[in-house]
Write a protein that holds these residues in place. Sequence first.
Motif, PDB file in Angstrom:
ATOM      1  N   PRO A  15     -78.259  29.790 -30.610  1.00  0.00           N
ATOM      2  CA  PRO A  15     -77.453  28.845 -31.388  1.00  0.00           C
ATOM      3  C   PRO A  15     -76.117  28.520 -30.740  1.00  0.00           C
ATOM      4  N   GLU A  48     -76.802  26.843 -26.793  1.00  0.00           N
ATOM      5  CA  GLU A  48     -77.289  25.462 -26.829  1.00  0.00           C
ATOM      6  C   GLU A  48     -76.534  24.636 -27.854  1.00  0.00           C
ATOM      7  N   GLY A  49     -76.228  25.258 -28.980  1.00  0.00           N
ATOM      8  CA  GLY A  49     -75.604  24.510 -30.076  1.00  0.00           C
ATOM      9  C   GLY A  49     -74.246  23.946 -29.716  1.00  0.00           C
ATOM     10  N   ALA A  77     -73.201  23.159 -26.792  1.00  0.00           N
ATOM     11  CA  ALA A  77     -73.390  22.060 -25.842  1.00  0.00           C
ATOM     12  C   ALA A  77     -73.801  20.792 -26.572  1.00  0.00           C
ATOM     13  N   ARG A  78     -74.710  20.938 -27.540  1.00  0.00           N
ATOM     14  CA  ARG A  78     -75.159  19.754 -28.287  1.00  0.00           C
ATOM     15  C   ARG A  78     -74.023  19.179 -29.115  1.00  0.00           C
ATOM     16  N   GLN A 134     -76.323  14.752 -37.857  1.00  0.00           N
ATOM     17  CA  GLN A 134     -76.886  16.076 -37.601  1.00  0.00           C
ATOM     18  C   GLN A 134     -75.811  17.137 -37.467  1.00  0.00           C
ATOM     19  N   SER A 137     -75.615  19.708 -40.264  1.00  0.00           N
ATOM     20  CA  SER A 137     -76.771  20.592 -40.317  1.00  0.00           C
ATOM     21  C   SER A 137     -76.775  21.536 -39.133  1.00  0.00           C
ATOM     22  N   LEU A 138     -76.487  20.993 -37.964  1.00  0.00           N
ATOM     23  CA  LEU A 138     -76.421  21.833 -36.763  1.00  0.00           C
ATOM     24  C   LEU A 138     -75.336  22.886 -36.896  1.00  0.00           C
ATOM     25  N   VAL A 187     -76.509  25.772 -38.999  1.00  0.00           N
ATOM     26  CA  VAL A 187     -77.414  26.706 -38.320  1.00  0.00           C
ATOM     27  C   VAL A 187     -76.633  27.584 -37.363  1.00  0.00           C
ATOM     28  N   SER A 230     -73.479  28.499 -37.444  1.00  0.00           N
ATOM     29  CA  SER A 230     -72.638  29.528 -38.063  1.00  0.00           C
ATOM     30  C   SER A 230     -73.473  30.573 -38.780  1.00  0.00           C
ATOM     31  N   GLU A 231     -74.689  30.215 -39.195  1.00  0.00           N
ATOM     32  CA  GLU A 231     -75.497  31.214 -39.909  1.00  0.00           C
ATOM     33  C   GLU A 231     -76.245  32.146 -38.993  1.00  0.00           C
ATOM     34  N   THR A 232     -76.588  31.668 -37.801  1.00  0.00           N
ATOM     35  CA  THR A 232     -77.468  32.493 -36.973  1.00  0.00           C
ATOM     36  C   THR A 232     -76.814  33.053 -35.721  1.00  0.00           C
TER      37      THR A 232
END
Lengths: 153, 566, 650
Positions: free
Chosen positions: C504, C507-508, C510-511, C540, C543-544, C547, C549-551
Amino acid sequence: MEHIFTHFPNGKREDLIPILQVIQDEKGFLSEETIDAVGKYLRISTNKIYGVATFYDNFRFGPVGRYHFRLCQGTACHVAGASTLQKELEKLLKVHAGETDKSGLFSLEVASCLGACGLAPLVEVNDEFYTNITLESLKELVRMIREKENETL
Amino acid sequence: MECKIEVNNKMIPAREGESLLEALREHGFKIPTLCHMNRFSPTGACRLCVVEVEGMKDLVTSCSYPVKDGMKVKTNSQRVIKARKSLVELLLSNHPDDCLYCQRNGHCELQWLAGEMNVKERKYFAGKLTDNPDYSSTSVARDPAKCVLCSRCVRICEEVQRVTAIDFISRGNETKVNSAFRKGLNVSSCIQCGQCIQVCPTAALLDISHLEKVQAALGNHKKQVMFVISPSAIASVTELMGFKAKDKVLERLTAALKRLGAGKVFNMGTAADIHVMEEAGQLAEMLKNKDKEHQPLMSSCCPSWVRYVSVFRPKVLPHLASVKSPGHIAGSLLKTDYAREHGIAGENIYTVSITPCVAKKYEASWEKNTHQGVSEVDAVLTVRELFRLLRSFGLNLAQMEEEAPDSPYQQSSAAAYKLGYSGGKAEAVARELFRIMKGNSKEKFRFLQPKSMAGKRETQVTIGKKQVGFAWVSSIAEAEDYLDALREEGRDDIHYIEVMACLGGCAGGGGQPISRGFDKPKARKKLCGDMEKTATWQSASENTVAADFFARIPFRGNKLWEQANK
Amino acid sequence: MSVETMQDTRQFLTNKVLLDPRRDEDAGIRKSLSYIAGERVHNPMIYVGMGTCGRIAGAERTFHAIKEYLEDQDANVTLVEGGCVGLCKEEPIVDIQLPGKARLSFGRVSHDQVQSLLDDILNDNLPDAKPPQWQYPNPILQKWEGISTLQEHPFFSGQQRLLMEHCGVIDPVSIDSYIAKGGYWAFIDTISSNTPAQVCGIITESGLSGRGGGGYPAGKKWLAALEAVSDNKYMVCNAVESDPGSYMNRAIIESNPHRLIEAALIASYAIGASKAFIFIREEFSLAIARLEEALKQARDYGITGHHIFDSGVNIEVVIKKGARAFVCGEETALNNSIEGKRAMPTSKPPYPAEQGLWQHPTIVNNVETLYNVPLIMKNGVEWFRTTGTEKSNGTKVFTLSGRLQNYGTVEVPMGTSFRDIVYDIGGGLKSKQDFKAIVLGINTGSYITKETLDTRVDFEELKNIGGALGSGAFVVLDTGVCMVDLARFFTAFFKKESCGKCIPCREGTARMLEIMENATRRPSENNSFQTLERFKGVMQLKSLAGVISETSLCSLGKSSPNAILNTLKHFKQEFDAHIFERKCSANICTDLRIYFIDVDACTGCTACFKKCPVDAIIGSPRYPHYIVQDKCIGCGTCFDVCKFNAVLIK
């Protein structure tokens, strides 16, 4: 490099980063030979050492330029326009952040918070600080350096 | 301590302190994982195994969370499903879209995860990962663009093989798996065992393909392509097809390969028997001369072990047996003895070994195994490559007729099958040694298995008045630890150590069909055992073909080639 | 009692001060101490603020100028290389204390002003051209007429300097001064009269909570480590401070390194640790040099090492230099770095207090948290609880920066309002623009806006407005700052500093950065596909962000989306303007705007050509000019100077 290893007689894994730091302080960067020698002394795979060294920003694998620029990109500096200055500085020095130019004259490093947020933006060149810089003052500084270098040639 | 936990509103029994993932999987809950490896400590890197635990604000990874009595867990809430799906989508966002062209198409864990998570669209657009593939090594091919950074290859290379030929370099989004200064694997400390290939979830790690050159040889009418199939490969194919030992897989393979255009198809079993006889002979000589310097004698048929010793433990080199491995015995025999007898020019023979080993590709390139630029073994196909070859020609083993392998290398003793798993070779060599040394004694050969396979695996064999100690280890970590223990305890009661670099021996070889966990190696080992029962002879020297050759041409050194060149 | 030699001083301080709990009761001892501490001086004393901030402002040149002057004059004056009092705006700061008189502080003393300043003041004259900024009032010293005191200065009046009480006042590398000011008393008293469990209890009762951003109760952490069973335990001081907007940890270590050592010793004692690591960034070369010097002095005194002062307590303090990675601020990553590995965090549980360094119980504490410890042990729980609010005791140190008049390091009692910090202590905004927001530490990404300016510095109150205190960065923004660009800057920071272990965060971030870059940069082709992508990206984001912060494995990943989420929350209109109208009200996202010249309107007057700072305009006199888009930085100067309205914005 024996003289460096004698300071770390136990040769343990926890000595790895301090040893690399001492080597870089002395030689300016980490070469393949030095990493091989450290690997033999600490009995750690060179691949692992390379993996550890490339993780951290401070380790270099090639020499810095004769004039090493450290541009601060802290929050206050960014707010004062340091990000735009970075792009311009890269163009002026003809080098990307984290690299040294081919002639070995300039290298550029991006630092986060040099600790003088009120004088933002600022850049450090070989231990000298230039504060409240603008595009103009940067151009002038680089011009002066190039002139000086041409004189000595 | 036993306890109870609530999972998806259902109470299940569990043990305090074990990982939540273990407890969940034991009771049939499907939890996806990527970085998890059995018997390795959890890293919590991929986050795919996240679940909801009451009382924790964020999702937790079940692999690293300990079970506590009375905890309440949800494994399929909306939050969890969405998180897992997003994680896979993130992985896919910069993964090359090469599925149709990718060797792991259909067998890729990332593909499987995308299917399981019901990923239907490209949610995040990002530049595709590109990187220079590394084909420098003889055995292992690397394509970092397909790497998902699960850390499995790094861990197995470091913790099980103690080599660390590859490691993570750089940080964050720039992280890659590579060797120091991004040099090729061929100049790194890699021992070519291919265990990394076994654990890689995608096509980031594969074997260096010999298929192309084999296909070229098959199409070259000047060359006689001779396939030599190792007994462990036969067991592996049997297991994969779901066959039994009696289903004559060797005969089916012979027929199939002949259809491909193979000139000859041989059973490597005889070469294996010759190899065992020779190694037992060396051991007998060592014992006779009371040669303490070379004790314990260690097997050298595993090229990865030989490489490991050369690079990391050169002092162990004198202990290695100087016997050619079965594949090279077969190759040498074919290109000299067989060629002469059948009037074929040696250079027109193209030998192909079929083995579950990628290191054999490396072995084939050794200088001592090549003569004026020609290797004894021209190509090595792993079991995986074999299947690709058969598939590409539309050959289905299940419906194949049977054909006997070519004479004289058709059958083998049970000893040949024993080489397929860890501990087997030690037993085979022990049996041969017993025969060599027992003289006129009428006593029977006994090879007592150790009480527990979890501790040191060793046994003492009584031969007359002597006790000869045999030990076997698989994986370099076990080999290192065992050698250290022997040295520290000052023991001299072990005379022979079988060392296999792959976990479980060749049953877990780098060239085997890719599978997770220890089930498949166990199944292959069992099949080897079944096949031992169907073998023509029991011990290596009972193999008449092998005994015959052995009497004529001992394999110490390269005497065979010297004779051939006379 | 007069103390003449260094050896005498050391004996005196050891026997009469450190080892004697009744040291404060003797007036003679108190007098000697006030001289050793530099509170009283026999000869004139000049003290130059030489923290890193001071040096950058030119203090080294000032120092050398003073040194030369004193050598020329052969003057009997003590010259001290000092620490930072906190008002970095006034640097270089030079303090001068004449015997019997209060200490004076002069601000902005450049090297060429040294001569006239010293000519005046060393002859007891207040210089007219350069009046002092403030004086340090002291009942035993004569006050200067007409000079305001430190406490009266608006920068200092709202502060409560407990941790910083000696910063900019004492010689940082004089252990004698430190002991004379009450230093190491707490440590020596503690190891002789408190059990480790009692120390943990005292810290717990005081309510001291982590100042690094976590806010976790320090005493609770210590108790868990104390109760863990192990032969080896470790204490780690987290001096990584990589937040790009703060440097107060560095400043207080440079100004008073001994207190950090004392704190590390007390904490080690409290958990039964025999080794303490001070993990500090390699770049803090001055702080490291002073810390090493201080440590050497402490060793010589016998305050660290074996069998400290015959107590049977063994504690060794070691300095470890970090090789720069923001993630080292996370405690498990920090431990891995000390062990010589890549600084990748590990899952918690198990927590470091149970399994930390080399699997042994380890406590990791922030520098500021630790600086409170000797004070609490010396002055007591009740004293500590008088400062701050009900839920948040004590003070908080901030680094003030951004668009403020006064900037530097400040220490305020918990419960101070942010408004007071900005307008009273900070002196208000220095630009003509309006106040927009305060951004607190990057790991929280919290903003204090106009609406929430009256929130007080308090863990609970900040939680209630959906924010967090952070480590101490305090950057004041005005309307000239683009919040979307700032969010992009923070996201880029997280992407660069992510360790790369978990999906997360690696990659997250970077996205998220790509989405933010789309929002602040001009697309290569302004077509509908790109627009759609832009909208999709923004939709997004939430929502992104959820995810991620939760994972995420560690707090770096978990807090990486905060900047974006908070910008969306507080500055949605700005965000929308960027996405839908491609407009940046602060004129920062210059890439959004395309400047071009209308060839029909252009008269070729060359005004823009001359003024363009990057020479992006080409053209000859009387011919229409042309802007080269690749070189244009979008500053808008040409737009401003054109008298013919020939420069248009797309």
